[in-house]
Design a protein around this motif. Structure first.
Motif, PDB file in Angstrom:
ATOM      1  N   MET A 204      -4.329 -46.479  14.810  1.00  0.00           N
ATOM      2  CA  MET A 204      -5.713 -46.002  14.747  1.00  0.00           C
ATOM      3  C   MET A 204      -5.880 -45.057  13.564  1.00  0.00           C
ATOM      4  O   MET A 204      -5.137 -44.113  13.411  1.00  0.00           O
ATOM      5  CB  MET A 204      -6.050 -45.242  16.025  1.00  0.00           C
ATOM      6  CG  MET A 204      -6.149 -46.120  17.231  1.00  0.00           C
ATOM      7  SD  MET A 204      -7.385 -47.380  17.048  1.00  0.00           S
ATOM      8  CE  MET A 204      -8.831 -46.381  17.289  1.00  0.00           C
ATOM      9  N   ASN A 205      -6.888 -45.286  12.778  1.00  0.00           N
ATOM     10  CA  ASN A 205      -7.137 -44.432  11.620  1.00  0.00           C
ATOM     11  C   ASN A 205      -8.128 -43.316  11.918  1.00  0.00           C
ATOM     12  O   ASN A 205      -8.277 -42.400  11.141  1.00  0.00           O
ATOM     13  CB  ASN A 205      -7.662 -45.259  10.454  1.00  0.00           C
ATOM     14  CG  ASN A 205      -6.573 -46.162   9.916  1.00  0.00           C
ATOM     15  OD1 ASN A 205      -5.398 -45.856  10.038  1.00  0.00           O
ATOM     16  ND2 ASN A 205      -6.965 -47.274   9.344  1.00  0.00           N
ATOM     17  N   ILE A 206      -8.782 -43.419  13.037  1.00  0.00           N
ATOM     18  CA  ILE A 206      -9.774 -42.400  13.391  1.00  0.00           C
ATOM     19  C   ILE A 206      -9.371 -41.754  14.704  1.00  0.00           C
ATOM     20  O   ILE A 206      -8.997 -42.424  15.654  1.00  0.00           O
ATOM     21  CB  ILE A 206     -11.186 -43.028  13.450  1.00  0.00           C
ATOM     22  CG1 ILE A 206     -11.598 -43.346  12.015  1.00  0.00           C
ATOM     23  CG2 ILE A 206     -12.186 -42.111  14.144  1.00  0.00           C
ATOM     24  CD1 ILE A 206     -12.981 -43.858  11.848  1.00  0.00           C
ATOM     25  N   LYS A 207      -9.424 -40.431  14.699  1.00  0.00           N
ATOM     26  CA  LYS A 207      -9.023 -39.680  15.881  1.00  0.00           C
ATOM     27  C   LYS A 207     -10.132 -38.735  16.313  1.00  0.00           C
ATOM     28  O   LYS A 207     -11.036 -38.427  15.536  1.00  0.00           O
ATOM     29  CB  LYS A 207      -7.775 -38.834  15.558  1.00  0.00           C
ATOM     30  CG  LYS A 207      -6.543 -39.646  15.269  1.00  0.00           C
ATOM     31  CD  LYS A 207      -5.411 -38.719  14.915  1.00  0.00           C
ATOM     32  CE  LYS A 207      -4.172 -39.520  14.547  1.00  0.00           C
ATOM     33  NZ  LYS A 207      -3.132 -38.639  14.011  1.00  0.00           N
ATOM     34  N   LYS A 208      -9.969 -38.240  17.534  1.00  0.00           N
ATOM     35  CA  LYS A 208     -10.901 -37.254  18.063  1.00  0.00           C
ATOM     36  C   LYS A 208     -10.997 -36.052  17.109  1.00  0.00           C
ATOM     37  O   LYS A 208      -9.989 -35.623  16.548  1.00  0.00           O
ATOM     38  CB  LYS A 208     -10.382 -36.798  19.429  1.00  0.00           C
ATOM     39  CG  LYS A 208     -11.409 -36.076  20.245  1.00  0.00           C
ATOM     40  CD  LYS A 208     -10.830 -35.722  21.597  1.00  0.00           C
ATOM     41  CE  LYS A 208     -11.741 -34.704  22.264  1.00  0.00           C
ATOM     42  NZ  LYS A 208     -11.269 -34.299  23.569  1.00  0.00           N
ATOM     43  N   ASN A 209     -12.226 -35.532  16.960  1.00  0.00           N
ATOM     44  CA  ASN A 209     -12.525 -34.364  16.115  1.00  0.00           C
ATOM     45  C   ASN A 209     -12.531 -34.648  14.617  1.00  0.00           C
ATOM     46  O   ASN A 209     -12.756 -33.746  13.816  1.00  0.00           O
ATOM     47  CB  ASN A 209     -11.598 -33.173  16.403  1.00  0.00           C
ATOM     48  CG  ASN A 209     -11.840 -32.611  17.788  1.00  0.00           C
ATOM     49  OD1 ASN A 209     -12.954 -32.699  18.307  1.00  0.00           O
ATOM     50  ND2 ASN A 209     -10.815 -32.066  18.410  1.00  0.00           N
ATOM     51  N   ASP A 210     -12.271 -35.891  14.219  1.00  0.00           N
ATOM     52  CA  ASP A 210     -12.428 -36.257  12.810  1.00  0.00           C
ATOM     53  C   ASP A 210     -13.901 -36.214  12.438  1.00  0.00           C
ATOM     54  O   ASP A 210     -14.772 -36.430  13.277  1.00  0.00           O
ATOM     55  CB  ASP A 210     -11.947 -37.704  12.578  1.00  0.00           C
ATOM     56  CG  ASP A 210     -10.449 -37.803  12.414  1.00  0.00           C
ATOM     57  OD1 ASP A 210      -9.800 -36.765  12.224  1.00  0.00           O
ATOM     58  OD2 ASP A 210      -9.945 -38.925  12.468  1.00  0.00           O
TER      59      ASP A 210
END
Ligand SMILES: [Zn+2]
Length: 107
Positions: free
Chosen positions: A1-7
């Motif tokens: 995954m390239n996108i995480k929480k708080n990005d």
């Protein structure tokens, strides 16, 4: 995954195209994410008792991660994310996300 929480992400498609917001939640198995205050849907709640008013609740709907671009915290530009693997002192390898524009590591 390239996108995480708080990005911080920029929305690339849909009614909030071009807007930037913070990722609230990610569902990796469905490749979907919700962004604070964006892509809002309104849910209407009916009154349950007589004399009670119905309510409208706004909530951010999940979007396909393909429609989101990570905004690099280092250079501030929406970017694609690469991966970089480095060895730590203990000989373990650790994977980092890397901004394709400025090549900086994104935590
Ligand atoms: Zn960058």
């Amino acid at each position: 995954m390239n996108i995480k929480k708080n990005d911080k992400v920029k929305i690339l498609a849909g009614k909030d195209k071009g807007k930037i917001g913070k990722v609230l939640q990610v569902i990796p198995s469905e490749r979907r994410a919700s962004v604070e205050g964006l892509n809002l849907l309104i849910k209407h709640l009916r009154p349950r008792k007589n004399g009670e008013k119905g309510q409208r609740i706004e909530f951010p709907a999940f979007m396909n991660i393909a429609n989101l671009a990570l905004v690099c915290p280092k250079c501030g530009r929406p970017t694609r994310v690469g991966a970089k693997v480095t060895k730590t002192e203990g000989g373990k390898s650790k994977k980092f996300r890397v901004c394709k524009k400025c090549q900086e590591i994104i935590e």
